[in-house]
Design a protein around this motif. Structure first.
Motif, PDB file in Angstrom:
ATOM      1  N   MET A   1      84.488 -24.155   6.650  1.00 22.43           N
ATOM      2  CA  MET A   1      85.469 -24.564   5.669  1.00 22.43           C
ATOM      3  C   MET A   1      85.716 -23.402   4.700  1.00 22.43           C
ATOM      4  N   TYR A   2      86.944 -23.205   4.332  1.00 18.30           N
ATOM      5  CA  TYR A   2      87.342 -22.127   3.433  1.00 18.30           C
ATOM      6  C   TYR A   2      87.580 -22.728   2.056  1.00 18.30           C
ATOM      7  N   ASN A   3      86.663 -22.489   1.130  1.00 14.08           N
ATOM      8  CA  ASN A   3      86.746 -23.040  -0.210  1.00 14.08           C
ATOM      9  C   ASN A   3      87.278 -21.957  -1.154  1.00 14.08           C
ATOM     10  N   VAL A   4      88.528 -22.065  -1.569  1.00 17.73           N
ATOM     11  CA  VAL A   4      89.175 -21.044  -2.387  1.00 17.73           C
ATOM     12  C   VAL A   4      88.450 -20.853  -3.717  1.00 17.73           C
ATOM     13  N   LYS A   5      88.055 -21.924  -4.367  1.00 17.53           N
ATOM     14  CA  LYS A   5      87.355 -21.809  -5.645  1.00 17.53           C
ATOM     15  C   LYS A   5      86.054 -21.027  -5.488  1.00 17.53           C
ATOM     16  N   GLU A   6      85.342 -21.294  -4.407  1.00 16.15           N
ATOM     17  CA  GLU A   6      84.085 -20.603  -4.156  1.00 16.15           C
ATOM     18  C   GLU A   6      84.327 -19.113  -3.855  1.00 16.15           C
ATOM     19  N   LEU A  38      88.412 -11.157   3.983  1.00 15.01           N
ATOM     20  CA  LEU A  38      87.599 -10.302   4.851  1.00 15.01           C
ATOM     21  C   LEU A  38      86.120 -10.541   4.602  1.00 15.01           C
ATOM     22  N   LYS A  39      85.336 -10.224   5.595  1.00 16.64           N
ATOM     23  CA  LYS A  39      83.887 -10.253   5.403  1.00 16.64           C
ATOM     24  C   LYS A  39      83.503  -9.089   4.506  1.00 16.64           C
ATOM     25  N   GLU A  40      82.474  -9.262   3.728  1.00 14.52           N
ATOM     26  CA  GLU A  40      82.077  -8.218   2.786  1.00 14.52           C
ATOM     27  C   GLU A  40      81.692  -6.925   3.482  1.00 14.52           C
ATOM     28  N   GLU A  41      81.157  -7.018   4.698  1.00 18.42           N
ATOM     29  CA  GLU A  41      80.739  -5.810   5.414  1.00 18.42           C
ATOM     30  C   GLU A  41      81.893  -5.105   6.125  1.00 18.42           C
ATOM     31  N   ASP A  42      83.048  -5.746   6.212  1.00 15.79           N
ATOM     32  CA  ASP A  42      84.205  -5.130   6.861  1.00 15.79           C
ATOM     33  C   ASP A  42      84.835  -4.063   5.981  1.00 15.79           C
ATOM     34  N   HIS A  43      85.320  -3.032   6.631  1.00 10.78           N
ATOM     35  CA  HIS A  43      86.135  -2.025   5.952  1.00 10.78           C
ATOM     36  C   HIS A  43      87.579  -2.379   6.272  1.00 10.78           C
ATOM     37  N   ALA A  44      88.491  -2.079   5.372  1.00 11.89           N
ATOM     38  CA  ALA A  44      89.909  -2.350   5.622  1.00 11.89           C
ATOM     39  C   ALA A  44      90.714  -1.074   5.431  1.00 11.89           C
ATOM     40  N   VAL A  45      91.729  -0.937   6.261  1.00  9.82           N
ATOM     41  CA  VAL A  45      92.735   0.094   6.071  1.00  9.82           C
ATOM     42  C   VAL A  45      94.013  -0.660   5.739  1.00  9.82           C
ATOM     43  N   VAL A  46      94.518  -0.434   4.537  1.00 14.14           N
ATOM     44  CA  VAL A  46      95.705  -1.131   4.055  1.00 14.14           C
ATOM     45  C   VAL A  46      96.877  -0.167   4.104  1.00 14.14           C
ATOM     46  N   CYS A  47      97.986  -0.633   4.638  1.00 17.60           N
ATOM     47  CA  CYS A  47      99.194   0.183   4.700  1.00 17.60           C
ATOM     48  C   CYS A  47     100.272  -0.506   3.874  1.00 17.60           C
ATOM     49  N   GLY A  48     100.891   0.230   2.995  1.00 17.88           N
ATOM     50  CA  GLY A  48     101.952  -0.315   2.162  1.00 17.88           C
ATOM     51  C   GLY A  48     103.217   0.498   2.305  1.00 17.88           C
ATOM     52  N   ALA A  49     104.286  -0.185   2.644  1.00 16.78           N
ATOM     53  CA  ALA A  49     105.584   0.477   2.701  1.00 16.78           C
ATOM     54  C   ALA A  49     106.065   0.735   1.278  1.00 16.78           C
ATOM     55  N   THR A  50     106.949   1.688   1.118  1.00 14.40           N
ATOM     56  CA  THR A  50     107.491   1.992  -0.196  1.00 14.40           C
ATOM     57  C   THR A  50     108.048   0.713  -0.814  1.00 14.40           C
ATOM     58  N   GLY A  51     107.686   0.448  -2.020  1.00 16.07           N
ATOM     59  CA  GLY A  51     108.137  -0.750  -2.719  1.00 16.07           C
ATOM     60  C   GLY A  51     107.317  -0.933  -3.974  1.00 16.07           C
ATOM     61  N   CYS A  52     107.543  -2.033  -4.642  1.00 16.45           N
ATOM     62  CA  CYS A  52     106.830  -2.307  -5.897  1.00 16.45           C
ATOM     63  C   CYS A  52     105.322  -2.260  -5.711  1.00 16.45           C
ATOM     64  N   MET A  53     104.840  -2.888  -4.647  1.00 20.76           N
ATOM     65  CA  MET A  53     103.393  -2.948  -4.419  1.00 20.76           C
ATOM     66  C   MET A  53     102.797  -1.545  -4.294  1.00 20.76           C
ATOM     67  N   GLU A  54     103.492  -0.656  -3.633  1.00 23.08           N
ATOM     68  CA  GLU A  54     102.969   0.698  -3.435  1.00 23.08           C
ATOM     69  C   GLU A  54     103.051   1.519  -4.714  1.00 23.08           C
ATOM     70  N   VAL A  55     104.210   1.576  -5.322  1.00 20.69           N
ATOM     71  CA  VAL A  55     104.382   2.462  -6.471  1.00 20.69           C
ATOM     72  C   VAL A  55     103.665   1.963  -7.721  1.00 20.69           C
ATOM     73  N   SER A  56     103.310   0.696  -7.758  1.00 21.80           N
ATOM     74  CA  SER A  56     102.637   0.141  -8.937  1.00 21.80           C
ATOM     75  C   SER A  56     101.127   0.041  -8.796  1.00 21.80           C
ATOM     76  N   THR A  57     100.620   0.271  -7.605  1.00 19.78           N
ATOM     77  CA  THR A  57      99.177   0.138  -7.394  1.00 19.78           C
ATOM     78  C   THR A  57      98.505   1.442  -7.014  1.00 19.78           C
ATOM     79  N   PHE A  58      99.281   2.448  -6.703  1.00 11.37           N
ATOM     80  CA  PHE A  58      98.702   3.726  -6.290  1.00 11.37           C
ATOM     81  C   PHE A  58      99.469   4.846  -6.973  1.00 11.37           C
ATOM     82  N   ILE A  59      99.058   5.148  -8.191  1.00 10.59           N
ATOM     83  CA  ILE A  59      99.689   6.207  -8.965  1.00 10.59           C
ATOM     84  C   ILE A  59      98.654   7.321  -9.073  1.00 10.59           C
ATOM     85  N   TYR A  60      98.848   8.372  -8.280  1.00 14.42           N
ATOM     86  CA  TYR A  60      97.868   9.449  -8.173  1.00 14.42           C
ATOM     87  C   TYR A  60      97.446   9.951  -9.548  1.00 14.42           C
ATOM     88  N   PRO A  61      96.188  10.089  -9.804  1.00 10.55           N
ATOM     89  CA  PRO A  61      95.022   9.972  -8.932  1.00 10.55           C
ATOM     90  C   PRO A  61      94.344   8.607  -9.010  1.00 10.55           C
TER      91      PRO A  61
END
Length: 115
Positions: A1-6, A38-61
């Motif tokens: 069961m997936y408990n969102v609150k937990e 994701l499981k805590e032990e998993d690594h993720a590679v996230v890809c974001g196309a140009t857009g609000c999500m990209e330009v607002s969450t990854f501002i070098y450095p």
């Protein structure tokens, strides 16, 4: 069961605070919940196309992503990530990456409004 609150209470966020998304925007909670699935032990590679999500969450450095993040052109997120996954599978088959580690590949796109 997936408990969102937990999940929210117990799992650390892999999408960090400090991003520059607009107050009330739905994208940050969605990204946070997708990564919390994701499981805590998993690594993720996230890809974001140009857009609000990209330009607002990854501002070098600075970045809000605790996992690997790739920025790509508007229409290329799926193609970029499928190439990265193919390279990952090849390296794993060659024995250059550990067999017991798992990486997930996640693409975010479509966060731009049609004006």
């Amino acid at each position: 069961m997936y408990n969102v609150k937990e999940i929210i209470a117990d799992k650390p966020s892999r999408f960090m605070a400090g991003h520059r998304m607009c107050a009330g925007c739905g994208a940050p909670p969605v990204a946070r919940m997708v990564l919390r699935a994701l499981k805590e032990e998993d690594h993720a590679v996230v890809c974001g196309a140009t857009g609000c999500m990209e330009v607002s969450t990854f501002i070098y450095p600075y970045t809000s992503w605790s996992d690997s993040f790739i920025h790509t052109a508007f229409e290329c997120a799926g193609a970029t990530l499928s190439g990265v996954e193919a390279a990952y599978k090849s390296l794993k088959a060659q024995g250059k990456l550990p067999e017991d580690e798992h990486t997930k590949f996640i693409a975010f796109g479509g966060d731009r409004r049609n004006l």
